[in-house]
Scaffold this motif. Sequence first.
Motif, PDB file in Angstrom:
ATOM      1  N   ALA A 114       1.241  -1.311   0.027  1.00 39.88           N
ATOM      2  CA  ALA A 114       0.157   0.067  -0.236  1.00 39.88           C
ATOM      3  C   ALA A 114       0.312   1.447   0.046  1.00 39.88           C
ATOM      4  O   ALA A 114       0.542   1.880  -0.223  1.00 39.88           O
ATOM      5  N   SER A 115       1.823   1.624  -0.262  1.00 37.39           N
ATOM      6  CA  SER A 115       2.850   2.538  -0.483  1.00 37.39           C
ATOM      7  C   SER A 115       3.351   2.975  -1.055  1.00 37.39           C
ATOM      8  O   SER A 115       3.826   1.802  -2.553  1.00 37.39           O
ATOM      9  N   ASN A 116       3.412   4.327  -1.606  1.00 39.53           N
ATOM     10  CA  ASN A 116       4.028   4.324  -3.111  1.00 39.53           C
ATOM     11  C   ASN A 116       5.513   4.096  -3.249  1.00 39.53           C
ATOM     12  O   ASN A 116       5.832   3.628  -4.960  1.00 39.53           O
ATOM     13  N   ALA A 117       6.352   3.738  -3.031  1.00 38.70           N
ATOM     14  CA  ALA A 117       7.751   3.017  -2.845  1.00 38.70           C
ATOM     15  C   ALA A 117       7.125   1.251  -3.429  1.00 38.70           C
ATOM     16  O   ALA A 117       8.652   0.808  -4.009  1.00 38.70           O
ATOM     17  N   GLN A 118       6.529   0.401  -2.870  1.00 36.04           N
ATOM     18  CA  GLN A 118       6.883  -0.374  -3.484  1.00 36.04           C
ATOM     19  C   GLN A 118       5.335  -0.361  -4.797  1.00 36.04           C
ATOM     20  O   GLN A 118       6.395  -0.983  -5.318  1.00 36.04           O
ATOM     21  N   PHE A 119       4.691   0.590  -4.730  1.00 34.17           N
ATOM     22  CA  PHE A 119       4.320   0.474  -6.356  1.00 34.17           C
ATOM     23  C   PHE A 119       5.466   0.702  -7.298  1.00 34.17           C
ATOM     24  O   PHE A 119       4.563   0.523  -8.673  1.00 34.17           O
ATOM     25  N   GLU A 120       6.722   2.045  -6.690  1.00 34.49           N
ATOM     26  CA  GLU A 120       7.338   1.937  -7.544  1.00 34.49           C
ATOM     27  C   GLU A 120       8.387   0.856  -8.324  1.00 34.49           C
ATOM     28  O   GLU A 120       9.181   0.118  -8.936  1.00 34.49           O
ATOM     29  N   SER A 121       8.878   0.314  -6.427  1.00 30.82           N
ATOM     30  CA  SER A 121       9.725  -1.521  -7.152  1.00 30.82           C
ATOM     31  C   SER A 121       9.156  -2.554  -6.660  1.00 30.82           C
ATOM     32  O   SER A 121      10.145  -3.262  -7.552  1.00 30.82           O
ATOM     33  N   THR A 126       1.962  -5.611  -6.363  1.00 31.21           N
ATOM     34  CA  THR A 126       1.336  -4.747  -6.110  1.00 31.21           C
ATOM     35  C   THR A 126      -0.405  -5.518  -6.114  1.00 31.21           C
ATOM     36  O   THR A 126      -0.786  -5.519  -5.745  1.00 31.21           O
ATOM     37  N   ILE A 127      -0.234  -5.256  -7.545  1.00 30.89           N
ATOM     38  CA  ILE A 127      -1.317  -5.822  -8.696  1.00 30.89           C
ATOM     39  C   ILE A 127      -1.654  -7.573  -8.155  1.00 30.89           C
ATOM     40  O   ILE A 127      -2.848  -7.762  -8.286  1.00 30.89           O
ATOM     41  N   SER A 128      -0.683  -8.383  -8.073  1.00 28.74           N
ATOM     42  CA  SER A 128      -1.065  -9.377  -7.681  1.00 28.74           C
ATOM     43  C   SER A 128      -2.171  -9.900  -7.075  1.00 28.74           C
ATOM     44  O   SER A 128      -2.186 -10.830  -6.945  1.00 28.74           O
ATOM     45  N   ALA A 129      -1.191  -9.248  -5.790  1.00 23.55           N
ATOM     46  CA  ALA A 129      -1.355  -9.372  -4.283  1.00 23.55           C
ATOM     47  C   ALA A 129      -3.541  -9.284  -4.661  1.00 23.55           C
ATOM     48  O   ALA A 129      -4.406  -9.881  -3.696  1.00 23.55           O
ATOM     49  N   ASN A 130      -3.707  -8.119  -5.887  1.00 24.27           N
ATOM     50  CA  ASN A 130      -5.207  -7.446  -5.716  1.00 24.27           C
ATOM     51  C   ASN A 130      -6.309  -8.397  -7.158  1.00 24.27           C
ATOM     52  O   ASN A 130      -6.761  -8.683  -7.199  1.00 24.27           O
ATOM     53  N   LEU A 131      -5.026  -9.300  -7.537  1.00 25.65           N
ATOM     54  CA  LEU A 131      -5.765  -9.997  -8.565  1.00 25.65           C
ATOM     55  C   LEU A 131      -5.664 -11.605  -8.066  1.00 25.65           C
ATOM     56  O   LEU A 131      -6.668 -12.225  -8.041  1.00 25.65           O
ATOM     57  N   LYS A 182       2.183   2.899 -12.554  1.00 22.09           N
ATOM     58  CA  LYS A 182       1.957   4.012 -11.148  1.00 22.09           C
ATOM     59  C   LYS A 182       0.238   3.405 -11.332  1.00 22.09           C
ATOM     60  O   LYS A 182       0.267   3.485  -9.687  1.00 22.09           O
ATOM     61  N   ASN A 183      -0.609   2.994 -11.882  1.00 23.07           N
ATOM     62  CA  ASN A 183      -2.153   2.274 -11.201  1.00 23.07           C
ATOM     63  C   ASN A 183      -1.486   1.035 -11.041  1.00 23.07           C
ATOM     64  O   ASN A 183      -2.959   0.839 -10.757  1.00 23.07           O
ATOM     65  N   CYS A 184      -1.522   0.082 -10.538  1.00 22.74           N
ATOM     66  CA  CYS A 184      -0.755  -0.927 -10.513  1.00 22.74           C
ATOM     67  C   CYS A 184      -1.793  -0.993  -9.009  1.00 22.74           C
ATOM     68  O   CYS A 184      -3.004  -2.608  -9.396  1.00 22.74           O
ATOM     69  N   TYR A 185      -1.818  -0.574  -8.200  1.00 23.54           N
ATOM     70  CA  TYR A 185      -2.391  -0.821  -6.703  1.00 23.54           C
ATOM     71  C   TYR A 185      -4.534  -0.537  -7.446  1.00 23.54           C
ATOM     72  O   TYR A 185      -5.231  -0.798  -6.959  1.00 23.54           O
ATOM     73  N   ALA A 186      -4.461   0.822  -7.814  1.00 24.48           N
ATOM     74  CA  ALA A 186      -5.637   1.181  -8.355  1.00 24.48           C
ATOM     75  C   ALA A 186      -6.608   0.235  -9.102  1.00 24.48           C
ATOM     76  O   ALA A 186      -7.523   0.002  -8.637  1.00 24.48           O
ATOM     77  N   MET A 187      -6.175   0.037 -10.508  1.00 20.76           N
ATOM     78  CA  MET A 187      -6.575  -1.220 -11.191  1.00 20.76           C
ATOM     79  C   MET A 187      -5.992  -2.164  -9.901  1.00 20.76           C
ATOM     80  O   MET A 187      -7.690  -3.177 -10.872  1.00 20.76           O
ATOM     81  N   GLY A 188      -5.689  -3.058  -9.857  1.00 26.52           N
ATOM     82  CA  GLY A 188      -5.622  -3.926  -9.299  1.00 26.52           C
ATOM     83  C   GLY A 188      -6.997  -4.219  -8.160  1.00 26.52           C
ATOM     84  O   GLY A 188      -7.366  -4.759  -7.876  1.00 26.52           O
ATOM     85  N   LYS A 189      -7.179  -3.062  -7.103  1.00 28.95           N
ATOM     86  CA  LYS A 189      -8.222  -3.643  -6.270  1.00 28.95           C
ATOM     87  C   LYS A 189      -9.685  -3.324  -7.386  1.00 28.95           C
ATOM     88  O   LYS A 189     -10.256  -3.568  -6.875  1.00 28.95           O
TER      89      LYS A 189
END
Length: 358
Positions: A114-121, A126-131, A182-189
């Motif tokens: 859930a952090s921007n650093a993880q979205f970048e690195s 990030t997206i896999s945990a939500n998909l 950069k939208n790996c989190y939002a799109m995954g959710k």
Amino acid sequence: MDYKVKECMARGIYSDALEIAETELPWERLKNASVLITGGGGFIGGYLVLALLTRNDNYGDNIKVTALVRNGERARRKFGSLLGREDFSLCVQDVNEEIGAPRADYIIHAASQASNAQFESDPVGTISANLLGTANVLEFAKKSEAKATLVVSSLKVYGTLYGEKDSISEDDCGYLDFTSYKNCYAMGKRASETLAASYCREFGMNVKLARPAYIYGAATLDDDRVWAQFIANVVRGQDILLKSSGAANRSFCYVTDTASALLCILLKGENAVPYNISNPMSDVTIRGFAKAACEAFPERRIRLCFANPEDEKEPAELRTPLRQVPEILDNSRLKALGWEPKVSLKEGIRRAVGVLEG
């Protein structure tokens, strides 16, 4: 030996867990039930674990709690001797793998970066945990014949909206560039919510959806989220330096209020209907949060400073059709379930600082 939460956790953490445990909810549904919490070693998941164990200590609810965690060593440090309890266990694995936990009556899926650093690195992780992670959790729920599953989504699913509205309701949907990592989190959710609705439709499962605001509380001193940096500044006795005007308006919600809301949605929410979680007492700009952090401890004389002198002036509020709608969540749907937030912004900051200072 009977290890109680009150005896094993710091006073501030226990008092927060107790507040969640004493929220007015249909707790009888969880009596003698088994509960799996993915991300159980994380920020919100950890508080949910402690609250359920506190219910067992104080009310004899006999809830069997399993925390699914990716980092077993960190979880063991977090929970310590509580792992000696018969009503609590760890399942150490990645949520992207087939869930290997004991069957569960109720499931809360809170595992996510859930952090921007993880979205970048690590955008793929990030997206896999939500998909894939959500798919694994829902498959596990189906095999377990779970009574209810809660998928913890995010306000980020709304994307960018424009207009003169002051808040965002669950029916709103804004723009997201789905080709940007950069939208790996939002799109995954977003996808996780669609997957949840699909399992409801195809298999007749009870799956609930929660969209929390910005959750704050006693995170770590090296957390890169902006609110966590402000709280760390207070703990260290440092002035707070803003590198912008801090005009962005956001919904913040203290961790105990968020946890009680999640349990409320799990036990009382409608299937595949999203619920915003927010606290109007904590709807504030970034500079407003920083100012509250300074004012929460006046005796420390912490100042709010600006890297650019032109940012010191309070920004004027714009209200035009081209204005970006602020990330303020309308919580009317959740309040209709009987939930009410309790913790004001300054009180939440004081609690977070108290926990971090031990």
